[in-house]
Design an enzyme around this catalytic site. Structure first.
Site, short mmCIF file in Angstrom:
data_model
loop_
_atom_site.label_atom_id
_atom_site.label_comp_id
_atom_site.label_asym_id
_atom_site.label_seq_id
_atom_site.Cartn_x
_atom_site.Cartn_y
_atom_site.Cartn_z
N HIS A 186 0.79 -1.37 0.25
CA HIS A 186 -0.02 -0.24 -0.39
C HIS A 186 0.73 1.14 0.13
O HIS A 186 0.76 2.05 -0.74
CB HIS A 186 -0.90 0.29 1.62
N GLU A 187 1.33 1.28 0.84
CA GLU A 187 2.72 2.55 1.07
C GLU A 187 3.82 2.62 -0.02
O GLU A 187 3.56 3.68 -0.75
CB GLU A 187 3.15 2.75 2.28
N HIS B 79 1.06 5.06 -3.14
CA HIS B 79 1.97 6.01 -3.20
C HIS B 79 3.45 7.00 -2.33
O HIS B 79 3.43 7.15 -4.03
CB HIS B 79 1.65 6.43 -1.13
ZN LIG Z 1 -3.23 5.51 2.17
#
Ligand SMILES: [Zn+2]
Length: 650
Positions: free
Chosen positions: A442-443, A446
């Protein structure tokens, strides 16, 4: 070409350095505003780039304050915040800057490129959503409204907090806490007059523990009743707040507050949001009903109520997919997960990660340079292990931004990835839970959104300028691959015997993720739809409850008791930033699921759409609306059916 900025922070000189820089910025703004014939090149560009210097100075402080928090870092951070707030208030309310942007737009818009137009549009929008274009009387009223709103939102959350803290349930009969996990019991247990007692409260871990595991139904209902009747005085606050929000939206030229909210978001219209949410209800309802039947089947003698669903849900989950996390952890050794993730990103996007030997803030932190072909493009810093004085949770923090400066030099991008994984030692490796792997992906989603930008204008490069309801698209997109067998098999090897995670174990992970996904979806949509409808016209008093009840006709498979006043504790929309924006959670999920399956259906590696994702969504950052980028990548509008597929909803 510029290179990476050395990571350094001097707490002693930070405040004087910050003041000096802000002084310079004030002078620069003065000089820029005095230019008689303002253009993009002589005004907007230098103005936009000023932001960069401030970020480069401030990011190391906020990063260090979060990862090696000390009294000294806290002190400096607390002193720096008001200085920054003062400065951004000065810029945000400076009408001369607003007029300058508008004059450049009038003169040059036609001759500027997409990125430059976007810079102008977003800056002007920002000023206008704050009322810069209004007459003095309207401005004055808007200021009054804003002041009152901030008092009301603050009171709202204070009331919720007070009500949450005011309640406790003391249990003395050990039979009433049977089956509650020891870690939760440990927090509840205390001694009084030589008797062992248990205290349960409305605070999150405690409340959840009892309604999920507590065998005594009467106590479950008592806690549920206390929870859902908190802060009744918030009813009056909601009425006043909604009237003020509606009034301010009208003053700013919008039909209603929902329209005002969408002005800075990706969703094109209020109708599109309502249609989107209603379609998801239709698609999930049948599955939700089936899940409810399953729940009823394990409690045939019980007339299931809202305060029973978590309890029987837990029993059903155990029976259906009892996943032992400890069984999985040996397959997710931290270093091999990292290497596997790099291999995955290399195979999907053709980027290479090369470890750098640099002294950082902690010996466990690491830095990698990212190459696209032979070209060096970005740097990422990882700080993955939990330790004392480090803030909990996981996040990506952007540091440098890809852009071009006034001299035409390209600046490279960099970012930090911070997690709190189990620490490794000389003798034992760091073994992750599968959830941790999902978090890392997830990170990283980003991170590459910020790092792989090719945009030249700082304010719309990488994650800068990305719409609020689109920010979680790239993170959730990448996160999905942490469940993809082709990806897992790249790195999910037993750290002792090298055995690869079996298909059966992967299948179990996916099914457990989708447990009660229909009911979960309906609940999320209930919140989203209530929030969005409520802000679409003025509702007051009993009308608000009626609105909620009418939505629940569709979404609540178990009817909540009439005493349930969930809205009085809905802080996200009445005191947080989610007003007429709660739908964003689902909105970004739909984009991510749609893009994800497009690539999975092309066989993952070697996918043409993966290339497009990189060259359109990642490379163009915030320089265009995500709506445009998505359609450009997919060749069509977004469809919600892939979110259903991702959630296992047929
Ligand atoms: Zn997030």
């Amino acid at each position: 070409m510029h290179t990476f900025i050395e990571f350094k922070l001097n707490l002693e000189t930070f405040i004087p350095d910050l003041n000096a820089l802000i002084e310079i910025n004030h002078k620069t703004i003065e000089t820029l505003l005095s230019i008689p014939e303002k253009t993009y090149a002589n005004f907007v560009r230098p103005f936009d780039l000023m932001e960069e210097d401030l970020e480069l100075l401030f990011t190391p402080l906020s990063h260090i304050n979060a990862v090696i928090n000390s009294e000294a870092s806290q002190k400096v951070y607390a002193r720096a915040l008001p200085i920054l707030t003062d400065y951004s208030t000065f810029v945000g309310q400076n009408l001369d800057i607003y007029e300058a942007f508008k004059s450049v737009k009038v003169r040059e818009y036609e001759s500027l490129n997409i990125e430059q137009c976007r810079i102008l549009d977003l800056n002007i929008l920002h000023f206008e959503l704050a009322g810069a274009h209004l007459d003095d009387a309207s401005k004055e009223r808007l200021a009054e409204i804003n002041l009152r709103k901030s008092t009301l939102t603050n009171d709202f959350s204070q009331n919720v907090l007070d009500a949450t803290n005011a309640y406790e349930k003391i249990i003395t009969d050990p039979a009433d806490v049977e089956g509650i996990p020891e870690s939760d019991l440990e927090n509840a247990r205390f001694e009084e007059d030589g008797v062992t007692k248990y205290r349960f409260t409305l605070q999150m871990p405690s409340y959840i523990a009892y309604v999920t595991y507590g065998t005594n139904r009467t106590i479950r209902e008592e806690l549920y009743h206390a929870y859902t009747t908190r802060a009744p005085q918030n009813g009056a606050i909601i009425d006043e707040l909604m009237a003020l929000r509606q009034e301010s939206a009208k003053l700013l030229g919008f039909e209603n507050y929902a329209e005002y909210s969408l002005a800075s978001k990706m969703a094109p219209s209020t109708i599109s949001v309502l249609k989107f949410l209603n379609e998801l209800i239709d698609a999930s309802r049948r599955q939700g009903l089936r899940e409810l039947e399953e729940l009823r089947a394990i409690a045939p003698d019980v007339d299931l109520q809202s305060y029973d669903s978590a309890y029987y849900g837990e029993i059903l989950k155990k029976a259906q997919y009892d996943i032992d996390e400890e069984e999985y952890r040996p397959y997710f050794e931290q270093r091999s997960v990292m290497e596997g993730m790099f291999t995955f990103l290399n195979k999907l996007f053709g980027i290479r990660f090369v470890r750098q030997n640099i002294d950082l803030w902690d010996p466990k932190a690491s830095a990698y340079d990212i190459y696209e072909g032979e070209e060096l493009t970005a740097r990422v810093y990882f700080d993955l292990e939990a330790r004392k004085d480090k803030r909990g949770g996981a996040w990506m923090h952007n540091f440098q931004t890809h852009c071009e400066d006034i001299a035409g030099c390209t600046h490279l991008s960099s970012a930090f990835v911070v997690c709190n994984f189990p620490p490794s030692s000389e003798t034992s490796p760091s073994l992750l839970r599968h959830d941790d792997v999902v978090t890392l992906f997830h990170e990283m989603g980003h991170t590459i959104h910020h790092l792989l930008s090719k945009v030249k204008e700082h304010g719309v490069s990488g994650v800068n300028g990305v719409e609020w309801d689109a920010v979680e698209f790239p993170s959730q997109f990448l996160e999905n691959f942490a469940y993809e067998p082709k990806v897992l098999k790249l790195f999910a090897k037993h750290h002792e015997n090298g055995e690869i995670l079996s298909d059966e174990m992967i299948e179990k992970l996916i099914r457990a993720k989708n447990f009660q996904s229909g009911m979960f979806m309906l609940r999320q949509i209930e919140f989203s739809l209530f929030d969005f409808e409520l802000h679409s016209k003025l509702y007051q008093g009993e009308e608000i409850q009626k609105l909620l009840d009418s939505i629940r006709e569709q979404t609540a498979l178990i009817k909540p008791p009439v005493y349930n006043k969930f809205q009085n504790g809905f802080s996200h929309i009445f005191s947080g930033g989610y007003s007429a924006g709660y739908y964003s959670y689902k909105w970004a999920e739909v984009l991510s699921a749609d893009a994800y399956y497009a690539i999975v259906d092309e066989g993952v590696f070697g996918s043409e759409l993966a290339r497009k994702y990189k060259e359109i969504v990642l490379a163009k950052g915030g320089s265009q609306s995500m709506q445009e980028l998505f359609v450009e990548m997919m060749g069509r509008e977004c469809e919600s059916k892939n979110l259903l597929r991702l959630s296992g909803i047929e």
